[in-house]
Scaffold this motif. Structure first.
Motif, PDB file in Angstrom:
ATOM      1  N   LEU A 179      30.278  26.461  45.253  1.00  0.00           N
ATOM      2  CA  LEU A 179      30.724  26.508  43.856  1.00  0.00           C
ATOM      3  C   LEU A 179      29.693  27.229  42.994  1.00  0.00           C
ATOM      4  CD1 LEU A 179      32.872  25.610  41.796  1.00  0.00           C
ATOM      5  CD2 LEU A 179      31.577  23.492  41.521  1.00  0.00           C
ATOM      6  N   LEU A 180      28.411  26.942  43.215  1.00  0.00           N
ATOM      7  CA  LEU A 180      27.349  27.629  42.465  1.00  0.00           C
ATOM      8  C   LEU A 180      27.336  29.124  42.750  1.00  0.00           C
ATOM      9  CD1 LEU A 180      24.416  25.056  42.806  1.00  0.00           C
ATOM     10  CD2 LEU A 180      25.806  25.550  40.778  1.00  0.00           C
ATOM     11  N   ALA A 181      27.523  29.495  44.018  1.00  0.00           N
ATOM     12  CA  ALA A 181      27.551  30.918  44.377  1.00  0.00           C
ATOM     13  C   ALA A 181      28.739  31.614  43.730  1.00  0.00           C
ATOM     14  CB  ALA A 181      27.604  31.077  45.893  1.00  0.00           C
ATOM     15  N   GLU A 182      29.884  30.950  43.717  1.00  0.00           N
ATOM     16  CA  GLU A 182      31.069  31.529  43.077  1.00  0.00           C
ATOM     17  C   GLU A 182      30.859  31.665  41.572  1.00  0.00           C
ATOM     18  OE1 GLU A 182      35.079  32.977  42.822  1.00  0.00           O
ATOM     19  OE2 GLU A 182      33.539  32.948  44.351  1.00  0.00           O
ATOM     20  N   MET A 183      30.232  30.679  40.966  1.00  0.00           N
ATOM     21  CA  MET A 183      29.969  30.745  39.528  1.00  0.00           C
ATOM     22  C   MET A 183      29.015  31.903  39.204  1.00  0.00           C
ATOM     23  SD  MET A 183      28.728  27.755  36.917  1.00  0.00           S
ATOM     24  CE  MET A 183      27.083  27.621  37.583  1.00  0.00           C
ATOM     25  N   ARG A 184      27.966  32.076  40.024  1.00  0.00           N
ATOM     26  CA  ARG A 184      27.044  33.204  39.806  1.00  0.00           C
ATOM     27  C   ARG A 184      27.772  34.546  39.974  1.00  0.00           C
ATOM     28  NH1 ARG A 184      23.714  30.866  43.660  1.00  0.00           N
ATOM     29  NH2 ARG A 184      22.711  29.078  42.748  1.00  0.00           N
ATOM     30  N   ARG A 185      28.638  34.619  40.989  1.00  0.00           N
ATOM     31  CA  ARG A 185      29.388  35.862  41.225  1.00  0.00           C
ATOM     32  C   ARG A 185      30.290  36.179  40.034  1.00  0.00           C
ATOM     33  NH1 ARG A 185      34.114  37.825  42.661  1.00  0.00           N
ATOM     34  NH2 ARG A 185      35.166  35.809  42.722  1.00  0.00           N
ATOM     35  N   LEU A 186      30.956  35.157  39.506  1.00  0.00           N
ATOM     36  CA  LEU A 186      31.844  35.372  38.368  1.00  0.00           C
ATOM     37  C   LEU A 186      31.066  35.734  37.110  1.00  0.00           C
ATOM     38  CD1 LEU A 186      34.411  32.508  38.960  1.00  0.00           C
ATOM     39  CD2 LEU A 186      34.775  34.957  39.259  1.00  0.00           C
ATOM     40  N   GLN A 187      29.903  35.118  36.911  1.00  0.00           N
ATOM     41  CA  GLN A 187      29.075  35.472  35.754  1.00  0.00           C
ATOM     42  C   GLN A 187      28.621  36.929  35.846  1.00  0.00           C
ATOM     43  OE1 GLN A 187      26.074  32.421  36.037  1.00  0.00           O
ATOM     44  NE2 GLN A 187      27.092  31.123  34.516  1.00  0.00           N
ATOM     45  N   GLN A 188      28.247  37.375  37.041  1.00  0.00           N
ATOM     46  CA  GLN A 188      27.847  38.771  37.230  1.00  0.00           C
ATOM     47  C   GLN A 188      29.018  39.704  36.976  1.00  0.00           C
ATOM     48  OE1 GLN A 188      24.708  40.018  37.817  1.00  0.00           O
ATOM     49  NE2 GLN A 188      25.747  41.934  37.348  1.00  0.00           N
ATOM     50  N   ARG A 189      30.192  39.308  37.419  1.00  0.00           N
ATOM     51  CA  ARG A 189      31.392  40.128  37.201  1.00  0.00           C
ATOM     52  C   ARG A 189      31.695  40.266  35.717  1.00  0.00           C
ATOM     53  NH1 ARG A 189      34.229  44.350  38.263  1.00  0.00           N
ATOM     54  NH2 ARG A 189      36.466  44.062  38.209  1.00  0.00           N
ATOM     55  N   VAL A 190      31.547  39.163  34.984  1.00  0.00           N
ATOM     56  CA  VAL A 190      31.768  39.207  33.535  1.00  0.00           C
ATOM     57  C   VAL A 190      30.764  40.152  32.876  1.00  0.00           C
ATOM     58  CG1 VAL A 190      31.592  37.848  31.404  1.00  0.00           C
ATOM     59  CG2 VAL A 190      32.867  36.952  33.353  1.00  0.00           C
ATOM     60  N   GLN A 191      29.507  40.083  33.278  1.00  0.00           N
ATOM     61  CA  GLN A 191      28.499  40.989  32.721  1.00  0.00           C
ATOM     62  C   GLN A 191      28.836  42.442  33.039  1.00  0.00           C
ATOM     63  OE1 GLN A 191      24.743  39.682  34.259  1.00  0.00           O
ATOM     64  NE2 GLN A 191      24.556  37.988  32.789  1.00  0.00           N
ATOM     65  N   ASP A 192      29.266  42.702  34.272  1.00  0.00           N
ATOM     66  CA  ASP A 192      29.636  44.068  34.658  1.00  0.00           C
ATOM     67  C   ASP A 192      30.809  44.575  33.813  1.00  0.00           C
ATOM     68  OD1 ASP A 192      27.673  43.917  36.587  1.00  0.00           O
ATOM     69  OD2 ASP A 192      29.072  43.593  38.255  1.00  0.00           O
ATOM     70  N   LEU A 193      31.804  43.721  33.623  1.00  0.00           N
ATOM     71  CA  LEU A 193      32.968  44.129  32.829  1.00  0.00           C
ATOM     72  C   LEU A 193      32.610  44.340  31.372  1.00  0.00           C
ATOM     73  CD1 LEU A 193      35.694  41.830  34.402  1.00  0.00           C
ATOM     74  CD2 LEU A 193      35.487  44.307  34.639  1.00  0.00           C
ATOM     75  N   GLU A 194      31.715  43.520  30.829  1.00  0.00           N
ATOM     76  CA  GLU A 194      31.297  43.699  29.437  1.00  0.00           C
ATOM     77  C   GLU A 194      30.552  45.013  29.262  1.00  0.00           C
ATOM     78  OE1 GLU A 194      29.102  40.097  28.784  1.00  0.00           O
ATOM     79  OE2 GLU A 194      30.844  39.065  27.912  1.00  0.00           O
ATOM     80  N   SER A 195      29.690  45.368  30.221  1.00  0.00           N
ATOM     81  CA  SER A 195      28.971  46.638  30.106  1.00  0.00           C
ATOM     82  C   SER A 195      29.923  47.820  30.271  1.00  0.00           C
ATOM     83  CB  SER A 195      27.832  46.714  31.118  1.00  0.00           C
ATOM     84  OG  SER A 195      28.324  46.731  32.427  1.00  0.00           O
ATOM     85  N   GLU A 196      30.899  47.699  31.164  1.00  0.00           N
ATOM     86  CA  GLU A 196      31.893  48.766  31.324  1.00  0.00           C
ATOM     87  C   GLU A 196      32.735  48.919  30.055  1.00  0.00           C
ATOM     88  OE1 GLU A 196      35.470  50.156  34.346  1.00  0.00           O
ATOM     89  OE2 GLU A 196      34.331  48.344  34.775  1.00  0.00           O
ATOM     90  N   LEU A 197      33.081  47.808  29.439  1.00  0.00           N
ATOM     91  CA  LEU A 197      33.840  47.848  28.197  1.00  0.00           C
ATOM     92  C   LEU A 197      33.049  48.565  27.107  1.00  0.00           C
ATOM     93  CD1 LEU A 197      36.271  46.997  26.456  1.00  0.00           C
ATOM     94  CD2 LEU A 197      35.072  44.848  26.027  1.00  0.00           C
ATOM     95  N   GLY A 198      31.764  48.266  26.997  1.00  0.00           N
ATOM     96  CA  GLY A 198      30.922  48.948  26.009  1.00  0.00           C
ATOM     97  C   GLY A 198      30.857  50.443  26.260  1.00  0.00           C
TER      98      GLY A 198
END
Length: 70
Positions: free
Chosen positions: A16-35
């Motif tokens: 669960l922790l690994a999945e949460m870290r993966r999703l947090q990284q994905r959100v950061q990647d998407l936010e930078s792509e959006l910018g």
């Protein structure tokens, strides 16, 4: 009491922790792509606006041009 509940449930699941870290990284990647995409869109909109203003100036110049000599 929260510690007691976590202890009862068995604590944090590493998967669960690994999945949460993966999703947090994905959100950061998407936010930078959006910018990046927003900045690119702003640049394209500014260029299109500049092109439209240049075209309108050219059409004004064409109406004021003198006829060609024959």
């Amino acid at each position: 009491m929260a510690k007691a509940l976590l202890g009862y449930v068995g604590g944090s699941d590493p998967r669960l922790l690994a999945e949460m870290r993966r999703l947090q990284q994905r959100v950061q990647d998407l936010e930078s792509e959006l910018g990046r995409i927003q900045a690119e869109n702003d640049a394209l909109a500014a260029a299109a606006s500049h092109d439209r203003s240049m075209e309108s100036m050219e059409s004004v110049d064409a109406h004021q041009a003198e006829p060609a000599l024959t």
